[in-house]
Design a protein around this motif. Structure first.
Motif, mmCIF file in Angstrom:
data_model
loop_
_atom_site.group_PDB
_atom_site.id
_atom_site.type_symbol
_atom_site.label_atom_id
_atom_site.label_comp_id
_atom_site.label_asym_id
_atom_site.label_seq_id
_atom_site.Cartn_x
_atom_site.Cartn_y
_atom_site.Cartn_z
ATOM 1 N N PHE A 275 0.310 3.108 -99.485
ATOM 2 C CA PHE A 275 1.518 2.856 -98.838
ATOM 3 C C PHE A 275 1.604 3.784 -97.502
ATOM 4 O O PHE A 275 2.691 4.213 -97.200
ATOM 5 C CB PHE A 275 2.800 2.970 -99.593
ATOM 6 C CG PHE A 275 2.795 2.244 -101.102
ATOM 7 C CD1 PHE A 275 2.158 0.862 -101.216
ATOM 8 C CD2 PHE A 275 2.797 3.063 -102.209
ATOM 9 C CE1 PHE A 275 2.017 0.087 -102.267
ATOM 10 C CE2 PHE A 275 2.741 2.159 -103.392
ATOM 11 C CZ PHE A 275 2.295 0.879 -103.370
ATOM 12 N N GLU A 276 0.580 4.037 -96.808
ATOM 13 C CA GLU A 276 0.592 4.745 -95.619
ATOM 14 C C GLU A 276 1.490 4.489 -94.587
ATOM 15 O O GLU A 276 1.743 4.942 -93.593
ATOM 16 C CB GLU A 276 -1.067 4.909 -95.129
ATOM 17 C CG GLU A 276 -1.398 3.616 -94.701
ATOM 18 C CD GLU A 276 -2.879 3.825 -94.167
ATOM 19 O OE1 GLU A 276 -3.076 5.092 -94.037
ATOM 20 O OE2 GLU A 276 -3.482 2.925 -93.837
ATOM 21 N N CYS B 201 7.169 -4.013 -111.458
ATOM 22 C CA CYS B 201 5.783 -4.175 -111.378
ATOM 23 C C CYS B 201 5.151 -3.763 -112.576
ATOM 24 O O CYS B 201 5.474 -2.561 -113.026
ATOM 25 C CB CYS B 201 5.302 -3.772 -110.207
ATOM 26 S SG CYS B 201 5.791 -4.711 -108.695
ATOM 27 N N THR B 202 3.985 -4.433 -113.337
ATOM 28 C CA THR B 202 3.321 -3.868 -114.237
ATOM 29 C C THR B 202 2.428 -2.824 -113.781
ATOM 30 O O THR B 202 1.674 -3.089 -112.767
ATOM 31 C CB THR B 202 2.899 -4.932 -115.056
ATOM 32 O OG1 THR B 202 2.038 -5.757 -114.124
ATOM 33 C CG2 THR B 202 3.891 -5.510 -115.783
ATOM 34 N N LYS B 203 1.720 -1.936 -114.705
ATOM 35 C CA LYS B 203 0.650 -1.101 -114.481
ATOM 36 C C LYS B 203 -0.370 -1.414 -115.423
ATOM 37 O O LYS B 203 -0.215 -1.657 -116.744
ATOM 38 C CB LYS B 203 1.023 0.271 -114.888
ATOM 39 C CG LYS B 203 2.164 0.937 -113.868
ATOM 40 C CD LYS B 203 2.645 2.247 -114.130
ATOM 41 C CE LYS B 203 1.635 3.292 -114.062
ATOM 42 N NZ LYS B 203 2.223 4.963 -114.471
ATOM 43 N N PRO B 204 -1.641 -1.140 -114.835
ATOM 44 C CA PRO B 204 -1.818 -0.941 -113.426
ATOM 45 C C PRO B 204 -1.684 -2.023 -112.583
ATOM 46 O O PRO B 204 -1.704 -3.157 -112.729
ATOM 47 C CB PRO B 204 -3.605 -0.954 -113.535
ATOM 48 C CG PRO B 204 -4.224 -1.800 -114.477
ATOM 49 C CD PRO B 204 -2.781 -1.756 -115.678
ATOM 50 N N PHE B 205 -1.084 -1.682 -111.272
ATOM 51 C CA PHE B 205 -0.560 -2.481 -110.237
ATOM 52 C C PHE B 205 -1.817 -2.907 -109.309
ATOM 53 O O PHE B 205 -2.624 -2.203 -109.061
ATOM 54 C CB PHE B 205 0.722 -1.862 -109.651
ATOM 55 C CG PHE B 205 0.266 -0.610 -108.921
ATOM 56 C CD1 PHE B 205 -0.166 -0.600 -107.634
ATOM 57 C CD2 PHE B 205 0.517 0.553 -109.308
ATOM 58 C CE1 PHE B 205 -0.489 0.408 -107.083
ATOM 59 C CE2 PHE B 205 0.214 1.917 -108.598
ATOM 60 C CZ PHE B 205 -0.465 1.876 -107.481
ATOM 61 N N GLU B 206 -1.315 -4.083 -108.756
ATOM 62 C CA GLU B 206 -2.225 -4.662 -107.662
ATOM 63 C C GLU B 206 -1.711 -4.033 -106.181
ATOM 64 O O GLU B 206 -0.447 -4.242 -105.973
ATOM 65 C CB GLU B 206 -2.442 -6.071 -107.547
ATOM 66 C CG GLU B 206 -2.850 -6.635 -108.723
ATOM 67 C CD GLU B 206 -3.060 -8.458 -108.841
ATOM 68 O OE1 GLU B 206 -3.074 -8.683 -107.661
ATOM 69 O OE2 GLU B 206 -3.286 -8.739 -109.768
ATOM 70 N N PRO B 207 -2.409 -3.210 -105.561
ATOM 71 C CA PRO B 207 -1.656 -2.761 -104.269
ATOM 72 C C PRO B 207 -0.837 -3.741 -103.406
ATOM 73 O O PRO B 207 0.291 -3.449 -102.854
ATOM 74 C CB PRO B 207 -2.717 -1.943 -103.535
ATOM 75 C CG PRO B 207 -3.986 -1.580 -104.628
ATOM 76 C CD PRO B 207 -3.764 -2.813 -105.641
ATOM 77 N N GLU B 208 -1.585 -4.900 -103.133
ATOM 78 C CA GLU B 208 -1.018 -5.845 -102.408
ATOM 79 C C GLU B 208 0.260 -6.363 -102.882
ATOM 80 O O GLU B 208 1.270 -6.526 -102.248
ATOM 81 C CB GLU B 208 -1.963 -7.232 -102.093
ATOM 82 C CG GLU B 208 -3.414 -6.769 -101.417
ATOM 83 C CD GLU B 208 -4.283 -6.108 -102.500
ATOM 84 O OE1 GLU B 208 -4.024 -6.015 -103.577
ATOM 85 O OE2 GLU B 208 -5.210 -5.748 -101.993
#
Length: 450
Positions: free
Chosen positions: A25-26, A107-114
């Protein structure tokens, strides 16, 4: 913090995942926290619009209790902040509970960055839309109350009463000392009413000789008296379908009181020298600085007329009973008169504010307005001191305005007074009170000061 990137608070106790999220999330200024206490501190400091948080936090990462507690604190400190909760794949129950406690999404973990990026972007957009909607609501509010500047609880209650009564046709009696703004409230009643497209007509019953007042109110026919060269309509007819404001109704001559009473009962008038009954639809708003009940006892005012006029009674407090409003009004008058006199940006010095707060203001808002106008004209520079206003300097201990030194019932008074002194600057107010801005927002919401 970067001025070009929005702050995003990431609450995560896994250092590796922290770095991964900062990298993912830069486009945001990512601020991280590993536990509840740090998260609250970062929230106070950066005031992020969006927070992502894991429910499992130290000291018991396997128990969501700490995460739920943090969620409740965020909701209390910054209710507009959007919280996105990260949960395990099979943890739908806790995710739904988090939504029930005020979380924006999960959101669920592990999450998808997109997917998480899209969720965060949407949360920022929702926050922006809500802020824009709030600004538009403030900008499009009726200007009827814009001239009434107050943080006093009693005056705020009066304003709410005006808003409730305005759409009706009830006759309103406004009581209060001279200079408290009775006509301003009367105009607000008109501007907030369905009659606002028609005329607001004001007449001061004390300013017109008794012999002329009847013809001023009811009008006269040609030849009704010497000098009546043509038919002339009175103030009541002029205000047809609008509002008639009778100021200083306590000075209404006894000879006219019966005629006014008949008009209020029948809603018809007869011009002086005329025989024709003329129906007039007009709303009556009255005001006086006198006690009508005392005048009734003295036989100077009709009791039946009083009850016709007093369907709704609004009692406006004097300025000395509205201490938080003195500095607030003074700042407003300085801005207004400085612009009118082309003096640029002018400010009140601390000794001027102290003197304003200490003065009794027997002439109420009108006296304060005149004093500030004179000070703006006479001040040598851009700073106005107590001497420029002709008021004696007052010794006030600024430390007593720190919220930590007041208790319980004094909290509200301290917040209101500080907001008045700093002219609505929330950063300075929070600094004087010794609290964070989110805490100040919470206090303002609790006391209805927004």
């Amino acid at each position: 913090m970067s001025g070009s990137r929005k702050p995003l608070l990431i609450v995560e106790d896994d250092p590796a995942l922290q770095k991964q999220m900062q990298w993912a999330f830069e486009q945001y200024e990512a601020v991280v926290a590993s536990d509840r206490e740090t998260a609250v501190a970062q929230l106070r400091r950066y005031e992020p619009a969006v927070v992502t948080m894991d429910l499992g936090l130290p000291p018991r990462p396997d128990d969501p209790a700490e995460g739920f507690k943090l969620l409740e604190e965020i909701h209390a400190l910054a209710p507009e902040t959007k919280v996105i909760v990260l949960t395990g794949q099979n943890d739908r129950v806790n995710a739904l509970k988090a939504i029930g406690l005020g979380a924006h999404d999960f959101c669920t973990k592990p999450f998808e960055p997109e997917l998480l990026t899209w969720t965060i972007d949407r949360a920022f957009r929702v926050h922006e839309l809500q802020e824009e909607n709030r600004r538009l609501q403030l900008a499009t509010q009726s200007p009827a109350m814009s001239g009434i500047i107050t943080r006093d609880p009693e005056m705020q209650r009066i304003c709410r009463t005006i808003e409730k009564v305005a759409p009706t046709s009830a006759t309103v009696l406004i009581l209060g000392e001279s200079g408290t703004g009775k006509e301003l409230l009367a105009r607000a009643l008109h501007d907030l009413s369905p009659r606002r497209a028609n005329r607001f007509v004001a007449i001061n019953c004390a300013a017109i000789p008794d012999t002329l007042l009847e013809s001023e109110l009811f009008g006269y026919e040609k030849g009704a008296f010497t000098g009546a060269a043509r038919q002339t309509i009175g103030k009541i007819e002029t205000a047809a379908n609008g509002t008639l404001f009778l100021d200083e109704i306590g000075d209404l001559p006894t000879s006219l009181q019966a005629k006014i009473l008949r008009f209020l009962q029948e809603r018809v008038i007869e011009r002086v020298g005329g025989r024709q009954e003329i129906p007039v639809d007009v709303r009556i708003v009255c005001a006086t600085h006198q006690s009508l009940k005392d005048l009734i006892v003295e036989g100077k005012f009709r009791e039946d007329l009083y009850y016709r006029l007093a369907e709704i009674v609004v009692d406006v407090p004097p300025l000395r009973a509205r201490k938080p409003d003195t500095a607030l009004l003074a700042h407003s008058f300085v801005r207004r008169f400085a612009a009118e006199q082309r003096r640029g940006v002018m400010t009140l010095l601390p000794d001027a504010i102290d003197a304003i707060e200490a003065h009794a203001w027997p002439g109420n808002v009108r006296e304060l307005e005149n004093v500030i106008k004179r000070a703006v004209i006479m001040a040598e520079g851009q700073k106005i001191g107590a001497g420029d206003m002709g008021l004696a300097a007052s010794e006030t201990d600024a430390a007593m305005l720190n919220l930590r030194q007041v208790r319980d019932e004094a909290e509200k008074g301290a917040v209101v007074r500080v907001l008045s002194r700093v002219n609505g600057n929330l950063s300075k107010a929070a600094e004087l009170l010794g609290v964070s801005r989110p805490t100040l927002y919470d206090l303002m919401d609790r006391f209805g000061l927004r």
